[in-house]
Design an enzyme around this catalytic site. Structure first.
Site, PDB file in Angstrom:
ATOM      1  N   HIS A  15       0.833  -1.193   0.000  1.00 42.33           N
ATOM      2  CA  HIS A  15       0.000   0.000   0.000  1.00 42.33           C
ATOM      3  C   HIS A  15       0.870   1.245   0.000  1.00 42.33           C
ATOM      4  O   HIS A  15       1.910   1.279   0.647  1.00 42.33           O
ATOM      5  CB  HIS A  15      -0.895  -0.041   1.255  1.00 42.33           C
ATOM      6  CG  HIS A  15      -1.907   1.063   1.325  1.00 42.33           C
ATOM      7  ND1 HIS A  15      -2.654   1.460   0.232  1.00 42.33           N
ATOM      8  CD2 HIS A  15      -2.307   1.850   2.366  1.00 42.33           C
ATOM      9  CE1 HIS A  15      -3.455   2.449   0.602  1.00 42.33           C
ATOM     10  NE2 HIS A  15      -3.257   2.710   1.884  1.00 42.33           N
ATOM     11  N   ASP A  19      -4.195   9.008   3.534  1.00 43.64           N
ATOM     12  CA  ASP A  19      -4.309   7.593   3.179  1.00 43.64           C
ATOM     13  C   ASP A  19      -5.624   7.355   2.446  1.00 43.64           C
ATOM     14  O   ASP A  19      -6.695   7.626   2.987  1.00 43.64           O
ATOM     15  CB  ASP A  19      -4.253   6.753   4.471  1.00 43.64           C
ATOM     16  CG  ASP A  19      -4.365   5.261   4.203  1.00 43.64           C
ATOM     17  OD1 ASP A  19      -4.549   4.870   3.035  1.00 43.64           O
ATOM     18  OD2 ASP A  19      -4.283   4.491   5.168  1.00 43.64           O
ATOM     19  N   CYS A  72      -4.028   3.055  -5.128  1.00 41.57           N
ATOM     20  CA  CYS A  72      -3.456   3.889  -4.063  1.00 41.57           C
ATOM     21  C   CYS A  72      -2.215   4.664  -4.504  1.00 41.57           C
ATOM     22  O   CYS A  72      -1.973   5.770  -4.031  1.00 41.57           O
ATOM     23  CB  CYS A  72      -3.144   3.063  -2.821  1.00 41.57           C
ATOM     24  SG  CYS A  72      -1.848   1.861  -3.092  1.00 41.57           S
TER      25      CYS A  72
END
Lengths: 291, 98
Positions: free
Chosen positions: A178, A195, A246
């Site tokens: 991630h 995030d 992401c």
């Protein structure tokens, strides 16, 4: 009948444990919101996000640029260079839909941010570009794994005084799965974390705080003054709705932050467009501005 | 200072071809030592290291003081000193969190 002492001891232990924990935790507000309050909060937040969304990103690049993107996907070998970074065809193909981004793409994007910041006209009142400095994806890896001393992180900034910057931009890789964006914001006195899954946060800010303390001690030979500094875990970060975007969210967050913009205008629906825009930008070693 | 040390010092300062010792450290902390000339392209060292540890050179990244080493760099172009360290990092990826 005698009370069950074992049970009592157990519940007392649980109680004391809880007290100890609460004691160590930052004080929480005793006030509990009503449903009405929560609804209002939700309405406010949606309205704020809608305001951000008033500036919309386009759906596609101009035709000739879309064609350039297609050509770049088919170009073999090394495709582009910026500062000390380069990107090959196998890297650029990570910007095709649904692919995970790697360090090469993100560090190339960061090199472009550094270049744009270096070239900015600080006297131009219309320019919102900050004096930003991007640290590569390996910075976080070194900081977390080896720490400041063993990782020899003082040498990473032998040509840069981070304390003279507005903002330090840091991509964070979590367990090779991630990407999130982080920043040391000297203007706002904040350690920031963004995030797209809203999972990382406090611990990222805490690490950055430790780094700033160590770097200041090393470079300025005295402790850093943390007066007024706080952690900012941004809850309004646009969220990804899949298991692959992401890296794009991270790059776009860092790009926005380099313009002093912490209310991001992109969202999940822009990812297809942004992936293609990034291909064009990397292929031409030049950032575009269309918002 | 012994004569021998004196000689090394002189060579270092004057001879661009004098070798220096370079330590290459992997992400897991393993160290490999190289002795190379200051004018030798570091791409040679990168290739030698990759084959020594059995990795594809495109899957690893070489950093000197945090900066990515490029194929044309030499110890002298990077102002490297004797006993300096090169960090080897592995490719990083991410898409979500499982």
């Amino acid at each position: 009948m005698w009370p069950d002492f074992a049970d009592m001891r157990k519940s007392l232990a649980v109680y004391f444990d809880k007290v100890a924990k609460t004691h160590n935790e930052p004080k929480v507000n005793e006030w509990a919101p009503t449903l009405e309050h929560l609804n209002k909060k939700l309405r406010d937040r949606r309205a704020a996000i809608d305001r951000q969304r008033q500036v919309k990103l386009p759906d596609s690049l101009p035709d000739e640029d879309e064609q350039a993107v297609e050509r770049l996907f088919k170009t073999p070998g090394v495709i582009s260079k910026c500062a000390r970074e380069q990107v090959t065809n196998s890297d650029i193909r990570r910007l095709l839909p649904r692919s995970w981004l790697n360090d090469e793409i993100i560090n190339f994007y960061g090199a472009m941010l550094n270049e744009r910041s270096d070239k900015r006209d600080a006297k131009d009142p219309r320019s919102k570009l900050l004096n930003a400095y991007y640290l590569s994806t390996f910075f976080w890896a070194k900081l977390v794994k080896d720490g400041y001393e063993k990782g020899r992180l003082s040498k990473w900034t032998k040509k840069v005084d981070i304390f003279s910057k507005d903002v330090i931009l840091i991509p964070v890789n979590h367990r090779n799965q991630h990407w999130t964006a982080a920043a040391i914001n000297f203007k706002a006195k904040r350690f920031e974390s963004y995030d797209s899954l809203n999972m990382a946060g406090e611990e990222v800010c805490e690490r950055l705080r430790e780094y700033v303390a160590a770097e200041h001690l090393n470079k300025k030979k005295k402790p850093f003054d943390f007066t007024g500094w706080k952690s900012h875990v941004a809850e309004d970060t646009p969220q990804q709705e899949n298991g692959y975007d992401c890296g794009v969210f991270t790059c776009q967050a860092l790009e926005s932050l380099s313009r002093g913009e912490d209310k991001f205008i992109f969202s999940q629906k822009d990812m297809m467009y942004l992936r293609r825009r990034m291909v064009w930008e990397i292929g031409h070693a030049q950032l575009r501005q269309d918002a | 200072m012994s004569d021998e040390e004196q000689n090394t010092q002189d060579i270092k300062a004057e001879d661009p071809n004098a070798p220096i010792n370079v330590k290459v450290v992997s992400a897991s902390g393993e160290e490999v030592f190289f002795k190379i000339k200051r004018s030798t392209k570091l791409s040679k060292l990168q290739g030698a290291y990759a084959s020594k540890v059995g990795k594809d050179v495109s899957s690893i990244r070489f950093l000197y003081d945090g900066s990515r080493i490029q194929d044309d760099d030499t110890p002298s172009s990077l102002d490297m000193e004797d006993n300096d360290t090169i960090d080897v990092m592995v490719e990083q990826v991410g898409g979500s969190r499982s």
